[in-house]
Design a protein around this motif. Structure first.
Motif, PDB file in Angstrom:
ATOM      1  N   GLY A 289       0.807  -1.211   0.000  1.00 33.07           N
ATOM      2  CA  GLY A 289       0.000   0.000   0.000  1.00 33.07           C
ATOM      3  C   GLY A 289       0.842   1.264   0.000  1.00 33.07           C
ATOM      4  O   GLY A 289       0.578   2.204  -0.764  1.00 33.07           O
ATOM      5  N   THR A 290       1.887   1.304   0.836  1.00 29.31           N
ATOM      6  CA  THR A 290       2.772   2.467   0.871  1.00 29.31           C
ATOM      7  C   THR A 290       3.578   2.570  -0.404  1.00 29.31           C
ATOM      8  O   THR A 290       3.827   3.674  -0.912  1.00 29.31           O
TER       9      THR A 290
ATOM     10  N   GLN B  97       2.418  -9.030   2.778  1.00 30.06           N
ATOM     11  CA  GLN B  97       2.333  -9.847   1.581  1.00 30.06           C
ATOM     12  C   GLN B  97       3.522  -9.636   0.649  1.00 30.06           C
ATOM     13  O   GLN B  97       4.054 -10.592   0.085  1.00 30.06           O
ATOM     14  N   ASN B  98       3.911  -8.389   0.419  1.00 28.79           N
ATOM     15  CA  ASN B  98       5.074  -8.062  -0.418  1.00 28.79           C
ATOM     16  C   ASN B  98       4.952  -8.652  -1.827  1.00 28.79           C
ATOM     17  O   ASN B  98       5.914  -9.178  -2.386  1.00 28.79           O
ATOM     18  N   LEU B  99       3.762  -8.561  -2.401  1.00 23.74           N
ATOM     19  CA  LEU B  99       3.530  -9.176  -3.706  1.00 23.74           C
ATOM     20  C   LEU B  99       4.354  -8.517  -4.809  1.00 23.74           C
ATOM     21  O   LEU B  99       4.837  -9.200  -5.718  1.00 23.74           O
TER      22      LEU B  99
ATOM     23  N   ALA C  41      -3.134   0.321  -9.845  1.00 20.63           N
ATOM     24  CA  ALA C  41      -2.809  -0.842  -9.023  1.00 20.63           C
ATOM     25  C   ALA C  41      -1.543  -1.474  -9.574  1.00 20.63           C
ATOM     26  O   ALA C  41      -1.519  -1.945 -10.713  1.00 20.63           O
ATOM     27  N   LEU C  42      -0.469  -1.479  -8.774  1.00 20.34           N
ATOM     28  CA  LEU C  42       0.777  -2.079  -9.206  1.00 20.34           C
ATOM     29  C   LEU C  42       0.720  -3.600  -9.120  1.00 20.34           C
ATOM     30  O   LEU C  42       1.443  -4.287  -9.832  1.00 20.34           O
TER      31      LEU C  42
ATOM     32  N   MET D  25     -10.424  -2.652  -3.618  1.00 14.21           N
ATOM     33  CA  MET D  25      -9.214  -2.829  -2.830  1.00 14.21           C
ATOM     34  C   MET D  25      -8.054  -2.771  -3.813  1.00 14.21           C
ATOM     35  O   MET D  25      -7.907  -3.640  -4.679  1.00 14.21           O
ATOM     36  N   ILE D  26      -7.247  -1.725  -3.713  1.00 14.80           N
ATOM     37  CA  ILE D  26      -6.137  -1.494  -4.639  1.00 14.80           C
ATOM     38  C   ILE D  26      -4.828  -1.712  -3.893  1.00 14.80           C
ATOM     39  O   ILE D  26      -4.501  -0.974  -2.963  1.00 14.80           O
TER      40      ILE D  26
END
Length: 283
Positions: A68-69, A92-94, A132-133, A252-253
């Motif tokens: 998110g950040t 999560q660190n996707l 959304a990355l 939810m992004i």
């Protein structure tokens, strides 16, 4: 490719951040010749803008936070000539896993020091509420993000309240239909997940026919920390899609809640930002 000087952003509230973790990371960066010339601690420090980095001649911005950040920071950097180094500092660190594989931050820092990273552009999902990355979740199921916030803060009262609301919204909220092009069931889904990992939009539909399905979604979000592992249906791919609902669509992004309209269009775009990536993870 110039990678020095480097600034580092950390967030003590993120899942993998701690004083020990930050110390290990800065040591690894320094050992490879990339000691941070400045460390910004969110939220005490503001996220830097493109103009701020350009004024300081920063070549690399390393971000050791959650998705998110990362999303909020990258949105400020469009058009910047430097490179962004994403490090796994959240739960999560996707995005970090996509760029580097499932490795820790000091390992990535060591790769940077050995010159093993390359610059690349990434595709993203364009939405009315930003890019959304990693992924977008559209529909009543997006309210599970509020439960995850409580889990992250270990706030039991918030968890209980958000859990009840997520169950009610997922079960009773208006379904989301993929209308342009028409994909999946005409009656729609409790949530539609969209990513741009393959250079086009890929869509999955999530439904909740009974309490067992609701429980499966909850376990995926709260225990596995990945909604994508819940029961779902592959809907296909498209360059752009329009989703519709009888109510405003919850979004939810990259793990953060946003509010959408009753019709939302999503597009695959290439972000005007360069990311440093590990060859093994992106080849």
């Amino acid at each position: 490719m110039t990678t020095i000087p480097l600034w580092l952003i950390v967030n003590p509230a993120s899942g993998s951040n701690s004083e020990a973790a930050v110390a290990a990371l800065t040591a690894a960066l320094a050992e490879g010749g990339h000691a941070p010339s400045r460390v910004l601690r969110i939220p005490a420090d503001d996220l830097p803008t493109r103009a701020t980095l350009e004024a300081a001649n920063v070549a690399t911005l390393a971000i050791f936070t959650g998705d998110g950040t990362v999303n909020a920071q990258v949105a400020r950097l469009h058009g910047w000539s430097g490179q962004v180094l994403i490090l796994p500092g959240g739960t999560q660190n996707l995005l970090a896993k996509s760029l580097h594989g499932d490795v820790d931050a000091p390992t990535i820092a060591a790769r940077l020091g050995r010159g093993e990273l390359h610059a690349m552009r990434r595709h993203a999902v364009e939405t009315s509420a930003g890019h959304a990355l990693v992924e977008v979740l559209a529909g009543p199921g997006a309210t599970w993000a509020d439960v995850r916030e409580g889990v992250r803060d270990m706030d039991l009262s918030s968890i209980a309240s958000a859990l009840g609301e997520a169950v009610r919204s997922t079960a009773g909220g208006a379904a989301v239909r993929v209308e342009e092009p028409t994909l999946g069931k005409p009656e729609g889904y409790r949530a539609v997940r969209i990513d741009a990992d393959d250079g086009t939009l890929t869509l999955d539909g999530y439904d909740a026919q009974d309490w067992a399905d609701l429980a499966a979604h909850g376990v995926s979000m709260l225990v596995k920390r990945d909604f994508r592992q819940g029961p779902h249906e592959e809907l296909g791919q498209a360059e752009a899609v329009t989703c519709a609902s009888d109510e405003p669509i919850a979004l939810m992004i990259d793990g953060e809640r946003r509010d959408g309209a009753q019709r939302e269009t999503f597009r695959c775009v290439t972000l005007p930002v360069e990311f440093l990536a590990s060859a093994a993870a992106t080849s």
